[in-house]
Design a protein around this motif. Structure first.
Motif, PDB file in Angstrom:
ATOM      1  N   LEU A   1      50.650  79.943  58.265  1.00 50.26           N
ATOM      2  CA  LEU A   1      50.330  81.363  58.171  1.00 50.26           C
ATOM      3  C   LEU A   1      48.950  81.664  58.744  1.00 50.26           C
ATOM      4  CD1 LEU A   1      51.235  84.162  57.261  1.00 50.26           C
ATOM      5  CD2 LEU A   1      50.231  83.658  55.023  1.00 50.26           C
TER       6      LEU A   1
ATOM      7  N   LEU B   1      53.926  74.645  49.924  1.00 51.35           N
ATOM      8  CA  LEU B   1      53.064  75.823  50.013  1.00 51.35           C
ATOM      9  C   LEU B   1      51.789  75.599  50.831  1.00 51.35           C
ATOM     10  CD1 LEU B   1      53.434  77.573  46.552  1.00 51.35           C
ATOM     11  CD2 LEU B   1      54.319  78.286  48.776  1.00 51.35           C
TER      12      LEU B   1
ATOM     13  N   TRP C   1      51.352  73.745  53.369  1.00 52.81           N
ATOM     14  CA  TRP C   1      51.734  73.686  54.786  1.00 52.81           C
ATOM     15  C   TRP C   1      52.132  75.074  55.291  1.00 52.81           C
ATOM     16  CZ3 TRP C   1      49.216  69.702  55.011  1.00 52.81           C
ATOM     17  CH2 TRP C   1      49.396  68.621  54.176  1.00 52.81           C
ATOM     18  N   PHE C   2      52.793  75.848  54.443  1.00 52.21           N
ATOM     19  CA  PHE C   2      53.106  77.233  54.818  1.00 52.21           C
ATOM     20  C   PHE C   2      51.817  78.031  54.980  1.00 52.21           C
ATOM     21  CE2 PHE C   2      57.421  77.019  52.444  1.00 52.21           C
ATOM     22  CZ  PHE C   2      57.990  76.383  53.530  1.00 52.21           C
TER      23      PHE C   2
ATOM     24  N   ALA D   1      52.879  71.811  60.482  1.00 53.30           N
ATOM     25  CA  ALA D   1      52.480  73.171  60.103  1.00 53.30           C
ATOM     26  C   ALA D   1      51.774  73.868  61.268  1.00 53.30           C
ATOM     27  CB  ALA D   1      51.575  73.132  58.876  1.00 53.30           C
TER      28      ALA D   1
ATOM     29  N   LEU E   1      60.947  72.699  59.164  1.00 51.25           N
ATOM     30  CA  LEU E   1      61.069  72.922  57.716  1.00 51.25           C
ATOM     31  C   LEU E   1      61.831  71.783  57.045  1.00 51.25           C
ATOM     32  CD1 LEU E   1      61.758  76.756  57.691  1.00 51.25           C
ATOM     33  CD2 LEU E   1      59.683  75.585  56.903  1.00 51.25           C
TER      34      LEU E   1
END
Length: 175
Positions: free
Chosen positions: A30, A23, A25-26, A114, A97
């Motif tokens: 983002l 999360l 890294w997401f 990321a 990923l």
């Protein structure tokens, strides 16, 4: 006689990474995507194509379109490159990923990936929405010339690539 239950040593146990460990890294990816898209949308709405606004003696804001890849590579190829570079980016994001999940505990490695992933997705959004990437950052040196215009997604990809190399060099030096 009581029997002791044998447990595997911590080193022998398989390591399973939870999706929650990805999360952060997401979130970083983002943030790159959001900042990239907001700046591109601002330039798209505020500038005419080719319009330049000087900021300093070495930096302009400019609105240009890049149908190709880095430095307009294959920019005049006739349109097929839009799908080619989109496909490459989608495959790269899938591989990123996989690497992030496999190496979730390696912070600098995942941070670099990321940034790269966020930049790749930011440029894919442009390719799918417009058929080209919106570039607007124009650095130059008087008497020498202009560096090709770029955007926030390109910065994410470039900084991520540098951090990826730094991480690998650190790892090599440790062994």
């Amino acid at each position: 006689m009581a029997t002791k239950k044998k447990t595997a040593s911590p080193a022998a146990r398989p390591v399973y990474k939870s999706p929650a460990s990805l999360l952060p890294w997401f979130g970083i990816a983002l943030l790159v995507i959001l900042f990239d898209q907001v700046t591109k949308l601002t330039v798209e709405r505020s500038f005419f194509y080719g319009e330049t606004r000087p900021i300093t003696g070495f930096f302009n804001l400019i609105k240009v379109y890049n149908p190709g890849a880095a430095f307009s590579f294959l920019g005049d190829a006739g349109g097929w490159q839009r799908y080619f570079f989109t496909g490459i980016a989608i495959v790269a994001v899938g591989f990123i990923l996989y690497l992030m999940k496999k190496h979730a505990s390696q912070r600098l490695f995942c941070f670099a990936l990321a940034l790269i992933m966020g930049g790749a997705i930011g440029n894919v959004i442009d390719r799918l929405a417009y058929g080209h990437v919106i570039d607007f950052l124009d650095f130059y040196w008087k008497g020498v010339g202009h560096f090709p215009a770029f955007n926030i997604a390109d910065i994410g990809i470039s900084v991520g690539a540098v951090l990826f190399i730094v991480d690998e060099l650190r790892r090599v030096n440790k062994s």
